[in-house]
Enzyme design. Structure first.
Site, mmCIF file in Angstrom:
data_model
loop_
_atom_site.group_PDB
_atom_site.id
_atom_site.type_symbol
_atom_site.label_atom_id
_atom_site.label_comp_id
_atom_site.label_asym_id
_atom_site.label_seq_id
_atom_site.Cartn_x
_atom_site.Cartn_y
_atom_site.Cartn_z
ATOM 1 N N ILE A 14 53.500 49.569 22.491
ATOM 2 C CA ILE A 14 52.967 49.018 21.250
ATOM 3 C C ILE A 14 54.004 49.051 20.135
ATOM 4 O O ILE A 14 54.150 48.094 19.365
ATOM 5 C CB ILE A 14 51.693 49.774 20.848
ATOM 6 C CG1 ILE A 14 50.581 49.523 21.875
ATOM 7 C CG2 ILE A 14 51.231 49.376 19.453
ATOM 8 C CD1 ILE A 14 49.360 50.394 21.670
ATOM 9 N N TYR A 182 44.436 65.997 22.370
ATOM 10 C CA TYR A 182 44.808 64.644 21.967
ATOM 11 C C TYR A 182 43.838 64.116 20.903
ATOM 12 O O TYR A 182 44.260 63.547 19.886
ATOM 13 C CB TYR A 182 44.821 63.720 23.175
ATOM 14 C CG TYR A 182 45.123 62.277 22.851
ATOM 15 C CD1 TYR A 182 46.390 61.896 22.428
ATOM 16 C CD2 TYR A 182 44.144 61.290 22.982
ATOM 17 C CE1 TYR A 182 46.678 60.561 22.137
ATOM 18 C CE2 TYR A 182 44.426 59.963 22.696
ATOM 19 C CZ TYR A 182 45.687 59.604 22.276
ATOM 20 O OH TYR A 182 45.966 58.292 21.983
#
Length: 277
Positions: A14, A182
């Site tokens: 990305i 996370y």
């Protein structure tokens, strides 16, 4: 007038797609990541139960070449987001060599043990690294580069967020879900944009969270099947690059200021497509 952007995590995926898309729209781009040259081996382990040091496709030098092919300047910033002193040094280089940035895209992530580990298997040290990379590093860079934006009365900050910051996982970590460490890191980073919007929108700052959804990055093409995800179902990284470039450059994006944008949903609504050629 020269326009300057900083994109973290720009060696692949990305981040690389965003950096190239911004170059396509006329930005010089400072790019930051750990992998400087092709083939460098890093610890890419996502769980404490499995060591993975396979080299991944992509590097800063390759991203830089793509940017330069578009006639734009590029500044390489070798950077580990868990190293606070290195993060500060990178931000100061942008100030010293380019006089600041008009756009900052907080895309880089820490990917390591804890990302795909269940709660009792996650070491406390993992939480520290996820928070350092996803929350503290963006704060350090923003504190350095935001004053110049405010002085000029214009600037854009984008955080590439994740639905893991606010969503219930569909399954446990490693079986289609994600680890608590996370989620904690992404949740901590998610709050930067709304705070910046509340405090500085009146001074010309545009701030957005962009949630990319599942994306078929180079890393996901290699590892996602091991953890209950099908890379075939992912969007191409270039689509997220197109969306972020639109958010950064289009006045129509002002209606989303301070909000979380679903990149793939926005692409459908606005007819944004993957660039060709």
């Amino acid at each position: 007038m020269e326009r300057r952007a900083l994109v973290t995590g720009a060696s692949r995926g990305i981040g690389k797609a965003i950096a190239v898309a911004l170059a396509d729209t006329g930005f010089d781009v400072a790019i930051a990541a750990r992998t400087v040259r092709p083939g460098e081996r890093r610890d890419n382990s996502l769980t404490v139960h499995r060591v993975d040091d396979r080299p991944l496709p992509g590097s800063l030098t390759e991203t830089a070449a793509d940017i330069e092919q578009r006639g734009r300047r590029v500044l390489l910033l070798p950077l580990d987001l868990t190293d606070r002193s290195a993060v500060e040094a990178a931000g100061r280089r942008v100030l010293d060599e380019w006089g600041g940035a008009d756009v900052v895209v907080h895309n880089g992530r820490y990917l390591g043990p804890g990302l795909m580990d269940v709660f009792f298997d996650t070491p406390l040290s993992a939480y520290e690294k996820f928070i350092e990379a996803h929350a503290i590093a963006p704060i350090v860079l923003t504190k350095l580069l935001l004053p110049g934006m405010l002085e000029r009365g214009v600037g854009t900050i984008v955080t590439i967020t994740s639905s893991s910051a606010y969503r219930i996982p569909p399954a446990p970590a490693g079986r289609g879900g994600w680890g608590h460490a996370y989620a904690v890191g992404k949740a901590a980073g998610h709050q930067l944009v709304p705070i910046l919007h509340a405090e500085f929108a009146s001074r010309g700052l545009r701030a957005f969270n962009v949630e990319p959804g599942f994306v078929a990055t180079e890393r996901n093409q290699i590892v996602s099947k091991d953890f209950g995800h099908d890379p075939v179902k992912g969007a191409p990284p270039s689509l997220i690059g197109t969306v972020v470039a639109w958010v950064v450059t289009s006045p129509e994006a002002d209606s989303y200021r301070g909000q979380t944008i679903s990149a793939q949903e926005l692409a459908r609504e606005r007819g944004l497509t993957v660039p060709t050629g």
